[in-house]
Design an enzyme around this catalytic site. Structure first.
Site, PDB file in Angstrom:
ATOM      1  N   TYR A 221      44.990-141.421  50.119  1.00 18.99           N
ATOM      2  CA  TYR A 221      45.521-142.573  50.853  1.00 18.99           C
ATOM      3  C   TYR A 221      44.838-143.867  50.393  1.00 18.99           C
ATOM      4  O   TYR A 221      45.480-144.894  50.201  1.00 18.99           O
ATOM      5  CB  TYR A 221      45.334-142.388  52.372  1.00 18.99           C
ATOM      6  CG  TYR A 221      46.002-141.135  52.918  1.00 18.99           C
ATOM      7  CD1 TYR A 221      47.237-140.723  52.450  1.00 18.99           C
ATOM      8  CD2 TYR A 221      45.382-140.353  53.904  1.00 18.99           C
ATOM      9  CE1 TYR A 221      47.846-139.567  52.935  1.00 18.99           C
ATOM     10  CE2 TYR A 221      45.986-139.206  54.395  1.00 18.99           C
ATOM     11  CZ  TYR A 221      47.210-138.819  53.900  1.00 18.99           C
ATOM     12  OH  TYR A 221      47.812-137.687  54.374  1.00 18.99           O
TER      13      TYR A 221
ATOM     14  N   GLU B 269      47.613-140.392  60.589  1.00 19.91           N
ATOM     15  CA  GLU B 269      46.285-140.035  61.090  1.00 19.91           C
ATOM     16  C   GLU B 269      45.798-138.816  60.319  1.00 19.91           C
ATOM     17  O   GLU B 269      46.595-137.959  59.911  1.00 19.91           O
ATOM     18  CB  GLU B 269      46.304-139.784  62.587  1.00 19.91           C
ATOM     19  CG  GLU B 269      47.166-138.637  62.998  1.00 19.91           C
ATOM     20  CD  GLU B 269      47.730-138.838  64.407  1.00 19.91           C
ATOM     21  OE1 GLU B 269      48.176-137.842  64.977  1.00 19.91           O
ATOM     22  OE2 GLU B 269      47.745-139.972  64.898  1.00 19.91           O
TER      23      GLU B 269
HETATM   24  C1  COA Z   1      45.953-134.450  49.985  1.00 18.75           C
HETATM   25  C2  COA Z   1      46.833-133.852  48.910  1.00 18.75           C
HETATM   26  C3  COA Z   1      48.300-134.017  49.339  1.00 18.75           C
HETATM   27  C4  COA Z   1      46.603-134.605  47.584  1.00 18.75           C
HETATM   28  O1  COA Z   1      47.577-134.187  46.649  1.00 18.75           O
HETATM   29  P1  COA Z   1      47.329-134.268  45.047  1.00 18.75           P
HETATM   30  O2  COA Z   1      48.638-134.071  44.384  1.00 18.75           O
HETATM   31  O3  COA Z   1      46.238-133.353  44.656  1.00 18.75           O
HETATM   32  O4  COA Z   1      46.837-135.759  44.890  1.00 18.75           O
HETATM   33  P2  COA Z   1      46.820-136.588  43.520  1.00 18.75           P
HETATM   34  O5  COA Z   1      46.666-135.671  42.364  1.00 18.75           O
HETATM   35  O6  COA Z   1      47.984-137.515  43.517  1.00 18.75           O
HETATM   36  O7  COA Z   1      45.455-137.379  43.693  1.00 18.75           O
HETATM   37  C5  COA Z   1      45.412-138.770  43.748  1.00 18.75           C
HETATM   38  C6  COA Z   1      43.997-139.184  44.049  1.00 18.75           C
HETATM   39  O8  COA Z   1      43.582-138.707  45.335  1.00 18.75           O
HETATM   40  C7  COA Z   1      42.192-138.359  45.267  1.00 18.75           C
HETATM   41  N1  COA Z   1      42.026-136.918  45.450  1.00 18.75           N
HETATM   42  C8  COA Z   1      42.991-135.988  45.534  1.00 18.75           C
HETATM   43  N2  COA Z   1      42.448-134.773  45.734  1.00 18.75           N
HETATM   44  C9  COA Z   1      41.106-134.959  45.776  1.00 18.75           C
HETATM   45  C10 COA Z   1      39.987-134.094  45.954  1.00 18.75           C
HETATM   46  N3  COA Z   1      40.150-132.768  46.134  1.00 18.75           N
HETATM   47  N4  COA Z   1      38.762-134.628  45.955  1.00 18.75           N
HETATM   48  C11 COA Z   1      38.569-135.941  45.788  1.00 18.75           C
HETATM   49  N5  COA Z   1      39.584-136.827  45.595  1.00 18.75           N
HETATM   50  C12 COA Z   1      40.822-136.327  45.595  1.00 18.75           C
HETATM   51  C13 COA Z   1      41.711-138.780  43.887  1.00 18.75           C
HETATM   52  O9  COA Z   1      41.338-140.145  43.953  1.00 18.75           O
HETATM   53  C14 COA Z   1      42.978-138.631  43.082  1.00 18.75           C
HETATM   54  O10 COA Z   1      42.988-139.412  41.912  1.00 18.75           O
HETATM   55  P3  COA Z   1      42.269-138.826  40.580  1.00 18.75           P
HETATM   56  O11 COA Z   1      42.749-137.413  40.413  1.00 18.75           O
HETATM   57  O12 COA Z   1      42.745-139.769  39.522  1.00 18.75           O
HETATM   58  O13 COA Z   1      40.808-138.899  40.848  1.00 18.75           O
HETATM   59  C15 COA Z   1      46.499-132.348  48.658  1.00 18.75           C
HETATM   60  O14 COA Z   1      45.097-132.246  48.450  1.00 18.75           O
HETATM   61  C16 COA Z   1      46.885-131.442  49.800  1.00 18.75           C
HETATM   62  O15 COA Z   1      48.035-130.994  49.876  1.00 18.75           O
HETATM   63  N6  COA Z   1      45.971-131.127  50.694  1.00 18.75           N
HETATM   64  C17 COA Z   1      46.226-130.154  51.775  1.00 18.75           C
HETATM   65  C18 COA Z   1      47.175-130.716  52.833  1.00 18.75           C
HETATM   66  C19 COA Z   1      46.590-131.927  53.543  1.00 18.75           C
HETATM   67  O16 COA Z   1      45.409-131.962  53.909  1.00 18.75           O
HETATM   68  N7  COA Z   1      47.471-132.922  53.755  1.00 18.75           N
HETATM   69  C20 COA Z   1      47.076-134.132  54.447  1.00 18.75           C
HETATM   70  C21 COA Z   1      47.339-134.015  55.894  1.00 18.75           C
HETATM   71  S1  COA Z   1      46.926-135.511  56.707  1.00 18.75           S
END
Ligand code: COA
Length: 272
Positions: A242, A230
């Protein structure tokens, strides 16, 4: 093979009669070899078995997360390996490498809409988390306002015996720093993703995707049929991650979150 184990080295030994007890001590799961292997985080454990038909014949199974981890260990600890090997020569009449084995049937590849060239930097790897990672995991969690926030003992509880079965994975860089983690709980055929964090400095490099891929493999190995999670409706980066990995919105929970009040979206990844 053990959970998370993708590589096993199997050795055969013929042990001198009077040396069997000493051999079992040195080559057993808590012996000198296991202690040496434990210097590498990719080592999972050793099993020592005795042949009931041929006295003095033993096999050891050394379990590693991957062939790469085993090779890395051998390269980094060549002197210590040779010195222990020399010490152990007196215990055995012969020793023979039966073989180095990888899983015959690998978990199904991950079906995602990820482009083949995932951008993740190649200087790190994903491994199972350990209790020693808890402080670093908490630091990562606290740096991310949108992550789920738990008390320290909840993280420690993950590694206690008797707790609910969980998958906890960390992404470790070659300099030892953690650049992300994912934690999920297994209930029945479900794998419930509870938290995933990649620090700001390492975001948009594909680490989130790699962590989800590793979670999917681990969940499948544990018999889970689907992954559920969620997320706040406004958490656009997480939702984009996701969706990129093939998750679909299954339901909405109205006003599920507080501070601020907001709907939760339930995502699932079906048929692992
Ligand atoms: C969500 C999170 C884990 C993503 O991690 P990440 O290593 O940056 O993700 P990735 O680099 O593998 O990104 C994969 C894809 O997700 C999407 N994405 C990731 N971050 C994004 C952003 N800030 N804005 C838009 N799309 C995004 C994109 O489609 C991306 O692919 P692309 O870079 O080729 O466009 C990270 O932003 C995070 O730790 N956020 C804070 C904690 C959180 O909210 N966790 C979820 C709790 S439910």
């Amino acid at each position: 093979m053990r959970r998370n184990c993708h590589f096993t080295a199997v050795w055969e030994f013929h042990v001198r009669g009077e040396k069997r007890r000493a051999f079992e001590k040195v080559y057993g799961p808590a012996g000198d070899w296991a202690r040496l292997f434990r210097r590498d985080e990719g080592y999972l454990g050793t099993e020592l078995v005795r042949d009931h038909r041929t006295r003095g014949r033993y096999l050891t199974f050394d379990f590693w997360v991957s062939l790469q981890a085993y090779q890395r260990f051998k390269k980094q600890h060549v002197a210590a390996y040779k010195s222990l090997d020399k010490k152990c020569n007196l215990l055995t009449e012969s020793e023979n490498l039966i073989g180095e084995f990888s899983r015959a049937v690998l978990p199904m590849p991950i079906r995602t809409n990820v482009k083949p060239q995932v951008k993740s930097s190649s200087s790190g790897h994903v491994r199972p988390a350990t209790r020693a990672d808890v402080p670093a995991i908490i630091a990562l969690e606290q740096s991310a306002a949108s992550a789920a926030h738990w008390r320290e003992e909840s993280y420690r509880h993950i590694f206690d015996h008797g707790g609910p079965p969980r998958i906890a994975l960390v992404r470790q860089e070659s300099d030892g720093r953690l650049a992300g983690f994912v934690i999920a709980r297994l209930t029945g055929g479900d794998c419930e993703l509870e938290n995933i964090v990649v620090p700001n400095s390492a975001q948009r490099q594909g680490i989130g995707v790699v962590l989800l891929q590793a979670l999917r493999v681990a969940a499948q190995e544990q018999g889970a049929m689907r992954i559920l999670l969620e997320v706040r409706e406004s958490n656009a980066p997480a939702r984009a991650l996701y969706e990129k990995c093939g998750f679909k919105v299954m339901a909405r929970r109205t006003s599920y979150y507080v501070n601020p009040v907001e709907d939760a979206l339930i995502y699932t990844l079906q048929k692992l």
